[in-house]
Design an enzyme around this catalytic site. Structure first.
Site, PDB file in Angstrom:
ATOM      1  N   ASP A   1      46.829  43.964  43.157  1.00 39.86           N
ATOM      2  CA  ASP A   1      46.166  43.007  42.352  1.00 39.86           C
ATOM      3  C   ASP A   1      46.221  43.449  40.852  1.00 39.86           C
ATOM      4  O   ASP A   1      46.734  44.236  40.319  1.00 39.86           O
ATOM      5  CB  ASP A   1      44.603  42.744  42.521  1.00 39.86           C
ATOM      6  CG  ASP A   1      43.816  44.151  42.905  1.00 39.86           C
ATOM      7  OD1 ASP A   1      44.401  45.153  42.422  1.00 39.86           O
ATOM      8  OD2 ASP A   1      42.743  44.263  43.189  1.00 39.86           O
TER       9      ASP A   1
ATOM     10  N   ASP B   1      30.105  45.769  47.491  1.00 38.31           N
ATOM     11  CA  ASP B   1      30.017  44.488  48.463  1.00 38.31           C
ATOM     12  C   ASP B   1      30.792  44.330  49.410  1.00 38.31           C
ATOM     13  O   ASP B   1      30.922  43.253  50.032  1.00 38.31           O
ATOM     14  CB  ASP B   1      29.977  43.323  47.362  1.00 38.31           C
ATOM     15  CG  ASP B   1      31.293  43.329  46.964  1.00 38.31           C
ATOM     16  OD1 ASP B   1      32.335  43.940  46.913  1.00 38.31           O
ATOM     17  OD2 ASP B   1      31.526  42.324  45.760  1.00 38.31           O
TER      18      ASP B   1
ATOM     19  N   HIS C   1      34.371  44.477  49.237  1.00 30.82           N
ATOM     20  CA  HIS C   1      35.702  43.753  49.024  1.00 30.82           C
ATOM     21  C   HIS C   1      36.785  44.508  49.159  1.00 30.82           C
ATOM     22  O   HIS C   1      36.766  45.903  48.929  1.00 30.82           O
ATOM     23  CB  HIS C   1      35.541  43.068  47.603  1.00 30.82           C
ATOM     24  CG  HIS C   1      35.599  43.989  46.498  1.00 30.82           C
ATOM     25  ND1 HIS C   1      34.642  43.964  45.329  1.00 30.82           N
ATOM     26  CD2 HIS C   1      36.624  44.791  46.055  1.00 30.82           C
ATOM     27  CE1 HIS C   1      34.623  44.968  44.524  1.00 30.82           C
ATOM     28  NE2 HIS C   1      35.989  45.601  44.963  1.00 30.82           N
TER      29      HIS C   1
ATOM     30  N   GLU D   1      36.658  39.137  47.114  1.00 28.62           N
ATOM     31  CA  GLU D   1      35.086  39.083  47.078  1.00 28.62           C
ATOM     32  C   GLU D   1      34.521  38.410  48.132  1.00 28.62           C
ATOM     33  O   GLU D   1      35.009  37.532  48.944  1.00 28.62           O
ATOM     34  CB  GLU D   1      34.423  38.272  45.437  1.00 28.62           C
ATOM     35  CG  GLU D   1      35.243  39.018  44.545  1.00 28.62           C
ATOM     36  CD  GLU D   1      34.661  40.318  44.208  1.00 28.62           C
ATOM     37  OE1 GLU D   1      33.791  40.883  44.933  1.00 28.62           O
ATOM     38  OE2 GLU D   1      34.699  40.824  42.828  1.00 28.62           O
TER      39      GLU D   1
HETATM   40  C1  F6R Z   1      41.783  47.925  43.203  1.00 32.31           C
HETATM   41  C2  F6R Z   1      40.846  47.082  44.249  1.00 32.31           C
HETATM   42  C3  F6R Z   1      39.501  47.140  44.332  1.00 32.31           C
HETATM   43  C4  F6R Z   1      38.872  48.579  44.593  1.00 32.31           C
HETATM   44  C5  F6R Z   1      37.443  48.453  44.844  1.00 32.31           C
HETATM   45  C6  F6R Z   1      36.909  49.751  44.676  1.00 32.31           C
HETATM   46  O1  F6R Z   1      43.132  47.698  43.051  1.00 32.31           O
HETATM   47  O2  F6R Z   1      41.784  46.291  44.473  1.00 32.31           O
HETATM   48  O3  F6R Z   1      39.343  46.396  45.427  1.00 32.31           O
HETATM   49  O4  F6R Z   1      39.815  49.087  45.591  1.00 32.31           O
HETATM   50  O5  F6R Z   1      36.835  47.912  43.771  1.00 32.31           O
HETATM   51  O6  F6R Z   1      36.899  50.492  43.477  1.00 32.31           O
HETATM   52  P1  F6R Z   1      36.770  51.842  43.274  1.00 32.31           P
HETATM   53  O7  F6R Z   1      37.813  52.682  43.932  1.00 32.31           O
HETATM   54  O8  F6R Z   1      36.750  52.116  41.689  1.00 32.31           O
HETATM   55  O9  F6R Z   1      35.371  52.067  43.709  1.00 32.31           O
END
Ligand code: F6R
Length: 262
Positions: free
Chosen positions: A67, A136, A138, A143
């Site tokens: 992303d 959450d 995702h 989301e």
């Molecule tokens: C990042 C991404 C997000 C993260 C997720 C967890 O490219 O796509 O889905 O993997 O938000 O974030 P962290 O690792 O910071 O807890």
């Protein structure tokens, strides 16, 4: 499905890097799907170490990131392109032209999403997709409520995500409102998926994602449908799993029968 539990964050990062190294030995032109966020930092650090100390060779590897924010230039310190350069690409011998992050500055964002899917397809599909998980549930920017069949697309960020991310920007109004993200369907096309999670704050969501019902409320739960998914968890992130003992049992015994999984 495989659930690998190790004591610490460093242990799961090392384990993940070893798995990637093993796959690269068999397929030097591996196609990697990569994530940003805090979770994969340890993995990237270990891959950089393997490159520097053990000559792990990325010269034929290609990568696709999950992303990118819309409207941030690549050298903006909060852009995911910047993050990847800083934490991985600038420290290994991957060719920059072989690293792809969705272009959040494209004039035609919809065309960019279609093009992204096409490039992944033309490259032969993703061999190993690295994922983190949001609290959450995702994965990427999918989301809660995202279509479980979704493809790469423009996603409106939730108020919660904007608020969460505002700590990285000077003012909340600077936080991008949109992102380009691979969809759940795009992620599920990967040949193998490795989801990393560490820390107590991920314990509850890991339990529902792995052992709860499949639901768009927890988009990571769809991974239960993937034939080759591995969860790499530290003990804190695994602490709420009901079948923890069984996963450990499988992990200890799997060497006895080639291909044994949960
Ligand atoms: C990042 C991404 C997000 C993260 C997720 C967890 O490219 O796509 O889905 O993997 O938000 O974030 P962290 O690792 O910071 O807890």
């Amino acid at each position: 499905m495989e659930v690998i539990v190790r004591k610490t964050y460093e242990d799961i990062s090392r384990e993940g890097a070893k798995i990637i190294r093993k796959k690269m030995a068999k397929k030097p032109d591996l196609i990697l799907g990569l994530a940003t966020g805090s979770t994969p930092l340890g993995l990237y650090k270990e891959l950089v170490r393997m490159h520097k100390e053990e000559e792990l060779d990325f010269s034929q590897v290609k990568s696709f990131n999950l992303d990118e924010y819309v409207g941030l230039v690549p050298d903006h310190p909060q852009s995911y392109r910047y993050f990847m350069n800083e934490n991985l690409f600038d420290h290994i011998n991957i060719k920059k032209e072989n690293t792809r992050v969705p272009d959040g500055m494209a004039n035609d964002l919809e065309a960019e999403c279609l093009q992204y899917e096409e490039e992944i397809r033309k490259a032969g599909g993703i061999d190993i997709q690295v994922l983190g998980i949001g609290s959450d549930g995702h994965i990427a920017f999918n989301e809660p409520g995202s279509s479980l069949g979704s493809r790469t697309r423009i996603k409106t960020l939730t108020k919660q995500t904007i608020e969460d991310n505002s700590r990285f920007f000077e003012k909340e109004k600077d936080v991008p409102r949109f992102a380009l993200t691979m969809g759940i369907g795009s992620i599920m096309d990967s040949r193998s998926i490795f989801l990393f999670a560490d820390g107590e704050r991920k314990g509850d969501v890991i339990a529902v994602a792995i052992e709860g019902p499949i639901t768009a409320d927890i988009t990571a739960s769809i991974l239960q449908m993937h034939p080759r998914v591995t969860y790499l968890l530290d003990e804190a992130a695994a602490s709420k799993l009901k079948r923890r003992d069984y996963y450990r049992w499988v992990d200890e015994n799997k060497a006895k029968v080639k291909g044994a999984t949960t």
